[in-house]
Design an enzyme around this catalytic site. Sequence first.
Site, PDB file in Angstrom:
ATOM      1  N   GLU A 124       0.748  -1.123  -0.044  1.00 47.74           N
ATOM      2  CA  GLU A 124       0.119   0.094   0.111  1.00 47.74           C
ATOM      3  C   GLU A 124       0.864   1.284  -0.142  1.00 47.74           C
ATOM      4  O   GLU A 124       2.080   1.098   0.296  1.00 47.74           O
ATOM      5  CB  GLU A 124      -0.863  -0.026   1.252  1.00 47.74           C
ATOM      6  N   HIS A 241     -10.326  11.195   3.345  1.00 42.25           N
ATOM      7  CA  HIS A 241     -10.156  10.623   2.368  1.00 42.25           C
ATOM      8  C   HIS A 241     -10.387  11.450   0.971  1.00 42.25           C
ATOM      9  O   HIS A 241     -11.649  12.258   1.019  1.00 42.25           O
ATOM     10  CB  HIS A 241     -10.845   9.149   2.114  1.00 42.25           C
ATOM     11  N   ARG A 287      -2.328  11.720  -0.530  1.00 47.22           N
ATOM     12  CA  ARG A 287      -3.747  12.033  -0.240  1.00 47.22           C
ATOM     13  C   ARG A 287      -4.193  13.354   0.369  1.00 47.22           C
ATOM     14  O   ARG A 287      -5.338  13.924   0.129  1.00 47.22           O
ATOM     15  CB  ARG A 287      -3.891  10.825   1.060  1.00 47.22           C
ATOM     16  N   HIS A 346     -12.052  10.572   7.675  1.00 49.57           N
ATOM     17  CA  HIS A 346     -11.943   9.057   7.327  1.00 49.57           C
ATOM     18  C   HIS A 346     -11.329   8.675   8.597  1.00 49.57           C
ATOM     19  O   HIS A 346     -11.603   7.291   9.158  1.00 49.57           O
ATOM     20  CB  HIS A 346     -10.883   8.751   6.228  1.00 49.57           C
ATOM     21  N   ARG A 381      -1.749   8.940   9.620  1.00 43.98           N
ATOM     22  CA  ARG A 381      -1.601   7.648   9.794  1.00 43.98           C
ATOM     23  C   ARG A 381      -1.155   6.891   8.499  1.00 43.98           C
ATOM     24  O   ARG A 381      -1.526   7.383   7.390  1.00 43.98           O
ATOM     25  CB  ARG A 381      -2.922   7.047  10.067  1.00 43.98           C
TER      26      ARG A 381
HETATM   27  C1  LIG Z   1     -14.262   2.512   4.820  1.00 43.17           C
HETATM   28  C2  LIG Z   1     -13.230   2.361   5.954  1.00 43.17           C
HETATM   29  C3  LIG Z   1     -12.022   1.530   5.466  1.00 43.17           C
HETATM   30  C4  LIG Z   1     -11.000   1.267   6.347  1.00 43.17           C
HETATM   31  N1  LIG Z   1      -9.988   0.636   5.959  1.00 43.17           N
HETATM   32  C5  LIG Z   1      -8.879   0.254   6.825  1.00 43.17           C
HETATM   33  C6  LIG Z   1      -7.964  -0.729   6.442  1.00 43.17           C
HETATM   34  O1  LIG Z   1      -8.040  -1.141   5.483  1.00 43.17           O
HETATM   35  N2  LIG Z   1      -7.171  -0.888   7.298  1.00 43.17           N
HETATM   36  C7  LIG Z   1      -6.906  -0.379   8.851  1.00 43.17           C
HETATM   37  O2  LIG Z   1      -5.970  -0.534   9.430  1.00 43.17           O
HETATM   38  N3  LIG Z   1      -7.763   0.527   8.954  1.00 43.17           N
HETATM   39  C8  LIG Z   1      -8.883   0.809   8.211  1.00 43.17           C
HETATM   40  N4  LIG Z   1      -9.863   1.859   8.492  1.00 43.17           N
HETATM   41  C9  LIG Z   1      -9.704   2.324  10.012  1.00 43.17           C
HETATM   42  C10 LIG Z   1     -10.213   1.247  10.987  1.00 43.17           C
HETATM   43  O3  LIG Z   1     -11.390   0.419  10.212  1.00 43.17           O
HETATM   44  C11 LIG Z   1     -10.669   1.884  12.258  1.00 43.17           C
HETATM   45  O4  LIG Z   1      -9.748   2.714  12.793  1.00 43.17           O
HETATM   46  C12 LIG Z   1     -10.742   0.701  13.203  1.00 43.17           C
HETATM   47  O5  LIG Z   1     -11.525  -0.392  12.763  1.00 43.17           O
HETATM   48  C13 LIG Z   1     -11.356   1.226  14.590  1.00 43.17           C
HETATM   49  O6  LIG Z   1     -11.676   0.076  15.283  1.00 43.17           O
HETATM   50  P1  LIG Z   1     -12.414   0.469  16.875  1.00 43.17           P
HETATM   51  O7  LIG Z   1     -12.570  -0.865  17.363  1.00 43.17           O
HETATM   52  O8  LIG Z   1     -11.425   1.429  17.548  1.00 43.17           O
HETATM   53  O9  LIG Z   1     -13.700   1.028  16.420  1.00 43.17           O
HETATM   54  P2  LIG Z   1     -15.018   0.694  15.670  1.00 43.17           P
HETATM   55  O10 LIG Z   1     -14.559  -0.692  14.883  1.00 43.17           O
HETATM   56  O11 LIG Z   1     -15.613   1.767  14.968  1.00 43.17           O
HETATM   57  O12 LIG Z   1     -16.038   0.196  16.753  1.00 43.17           O
HETATM   58  C14 LIG Z   1     -16.547   1.128  17.397  1.00 43.17           C
HETATM   59  C15 LIG Z   1     -17.509   0.484  18.457  1.00 43.17           C
HETATM   60  O13 LIG Z   1     -18.226   1.364  19.449  1.00 43.17           O
HETATM   61  C16 LIG Z   1     -19.646   1.453  19.321  1.00 43.17           C
HETATM   62  N5  LIG Z   1     -19.939   2.776  20.147  1.00 43.17           N
HETATM   63  C17 LIG Z   1     -19.595   4.054  19.592  1.00 43.17           C
HETATM   64  N6  LIG Z   1     -20.004   5.088  20.597  1.00 43.17           N
HETATM   65  C18 LIG Z   1     -20.911   3.975  21.233  1.00 43.17           C
HETATM   66  C19 LIG Z   1     -21.311   4.571  22.798  1.00 43.17           C
HETATM   67  N7  LIG Z   1     -21.496   5.988  23.095  1.00 43.17           N
HETATM   68  N8  LIG Z   1     -21.896   3.739  23.609  1.00 43.17           N
HETATM   69  C20 LIG Z   1     -21.876   2.394  23.123  1.00 43.17           C
HETATM   70  N9  LIG Z   1     -21.236   1.635  21.924  1.00 43.17           N
HETATM   71  C21 LIG Z   1     -20.598   2.810  21.284  1.00 43.17           C
HETATM   72  C22 LIG Z   1     -20.051   1.022  18.062  1.00 43.17           C
HETATM   73  O14 LIG Z   1     -21.315   0.569  18.048  1.00 43.17           O
HETATM   74  C23 LIG Z   1     -18.710   0.157  17.529  1.00 43.17           C
HETATM   75  O15 LIG Z   1     -19.408  -1.259  18.140  1.00 43.17           O
HETATM   76  C24 LIG Z   1     -10.967   1.884   7.671  1.00 43.17           C
HETATM   77  C25 LIG Z   1     -12.132   2.694   7.963  1.00 43.17           C
HETATM   78  C26 LIG Z   1     -13.302   2.890   7.326  1.00 43.17           C
HETATM   79  C27 LIG Z   1     -14.216   3.761   7.746  1.00 43.17           C
END
Ligand SMILES: Cc1cc2nc3c(=O)[nH]c(=O)nc-3n(C[C@H](O)[C@H](O)[C@H](O)COP(=O)(O)OP(=O)(O)OC[C@H]3O[C@@H](n4cnc5c(N)ncnc54)[C@H](O)[C@@H]3O)c2cc1C
Length: 532
Positions: A124, A241, A287, A346, A381
């Site tokens: 990437e 993005h 980007r 993003h 990032r």
């Molecule tokens: C389209 C897209 C593509 C991406 N591609 C990549 C990639 O290829 N590689 C990479 O490394 N990163 C990628 N990213 C970034 C990465 O996906 C995220 O940074 C990462 O998944 C975050 O994980 P997390 O567990 O912190 O949060 P999330 O996976 O967003 O989970 C958050 C959780 O908290 C819950 N929540 C939120 N607020 C509350 C609340 N007040 N009370 C109770 N529950 C709550 C939600 O319901 C969810 O369950 C991408 C992001 C996007 C949007």
Amino acid sequence: MPHDVHNPRSLHAHSDDVIIVGGGLAGLFCALRVSPRPVTVVTAAPIGEGSSSAWAQGGIAAAVTQEDTPEAHARDTVAAGAGLVDEQVALAMAREAPARVAELLAYGVPFDKDLAGHLLVSREAAHSARRIVRVKGDTAGRAIMAALVAAVRKTPSIRVLEGLWAEDLASAGGVVSGIRARALDANRRTTITGRAVVLATGGVGHLYAVTTNPQEAQGQGLALAARAGAMLADTEFVQFHPTAIAIGWDPAPLATEALRGDGAILVNRAGERFMRRLHAEAELAPRDVVARGVFAEIAAGRGAFLDARQAIGSAFAERFPTVHATCMAAGIDPARDLVPVAPAAHYHMGGIAVDTRGRTSLAGLWAAGEVASTGAHGANRLASNSLLEAVVFAARIAEDIGGLPPRAGARQDLVEIGAPVLPPPADETELRQLMTAHVGVIRTDAGLAHALREIGRIERESASPALRNMAVAALVIAAAAWRRRESRGGHYRSDHPAADAAQGQRTFLTLDQARALARQATEGRHAPFAAA
Ligand SMILES: Cc1cc2nc3c(=O)[nH]c(=O)nc-3n(C[C@H](O)[C@H](O)[C@H](O)COP(=O)(O)OP(=O)(O)OC[C@H]3O[C@@H](n4cnc5c(N)ncnc54)[C@H](O)[C@@H]3O)c2cc1C
């Protein structure tokens, strides 16, 4: 049964030993690593849904081949972060990456392998080696989450409360003892107390009018910690993005960067290829440069469009089926028509400041995943480092919590939570438009001061706890952006377009400090840049 079905009328205060807020990758990985110790996962959306984790398309960065090293991975991470990456954190994260990928495999994630059973890796942007572990093209997030959700459902010590929206931390004197949450269907509040609370609520994209993130990514965890007095870090740094498809969908679908890699160009309404006047590499510029170019054309009323007619044309449907299907659903044939695009929020590099064990500045509170700021990303990032950071720090938190004596007999009877739905949106449109216009891709002193004034008003006037939390998250981003009078990584100030070595440090701030900065900004006073 790990997953409980209950009656909303019985909602009452209850407790557990460890509470994890958020059911994305960080939350579920942490829960699995904490087991067999009892843990409660509280999540707004059902696990596997409403999380950025499930939407990740690329994969996880890890030096898993003979040709690659964690040191090279760490160097690339440091280079991407524009001077603000904590090098020790980046190196340790890169060194732990292969072990965390092995654990994901053990949980059943079907990462792509060659015939000999070795992990297949792809390359990437800004990675000096092939090191992205993927699942069947662009389905990594979905596959990782499916495997973890299945593992969680099979683990009796993990109880999952879906449809609960955390609104507050229960805290006093700098010690966090639980959360207060609202059952979304019953609109009733409950308190859950615990010895350890882990925030894993994801990012802030939904604070912006145009975003790739799910609706749940609205900075609630950031606001909860801020309101309890936690130290935050690097909150000004948001990655955009450059080319979300601007067809009015929320969240906005992505026009993958591979389209530009395959020759698609960016034009404005007059047909001008505007990136040519902004960067020698035109559409293939970094980007953030492309995001600014697109933003500026839209702000000037000229519009921005992806033109794939010549470069890809009739091969579009076959080569980019997902983008093709999205465009067709909106009545645009990308083989013949221009595709309107806009930059979309993003990823949040900043967040709740945590140390190498994932501890926040408040006793009893840890943070993991996108809501945390570990120092691994600096001002920008490196692609595919966010899923990695989520698992690395979730594992460290589980280990740290494992050292605490368990709370005997803590778990109480469960409550019925019912079918999860997000609350009807309070009027968040104004806040989101404000953030996109003034705290987004291009920022200025006057725009940020205006945003800070209006964010304060929205917070004061709103009767919705969720909207007030959104305003708090918006405030800490805008205040830090106002204070940083330079341009670096994801933060661009058109009134200070160059980087300033004197400001080449991470920034830390509390909510009180953010409010003080907001007052200075709205009164037209200038705060000196200070890292802490
Ligand atoms: C389209 C897209 C593509 C991406 N591609 C990549 C990639 O290829 N590689 C990479 O490394 N990163 C990628 N990213 C970034 C990465 O996906 C995220 O940074 C990462 O998944 C975050 O994980 P997390 O567990 O912190 O949060 P999330 O996976 O967003 O989970 C958050 C959780 O908290 C819950 N929540 C939120 N607020 C509350 C609340 N007040 N009370 C109770 N529950 C709550 C939600 O319901 C969810 O369950 C991408 C992001 C996007 C949007």
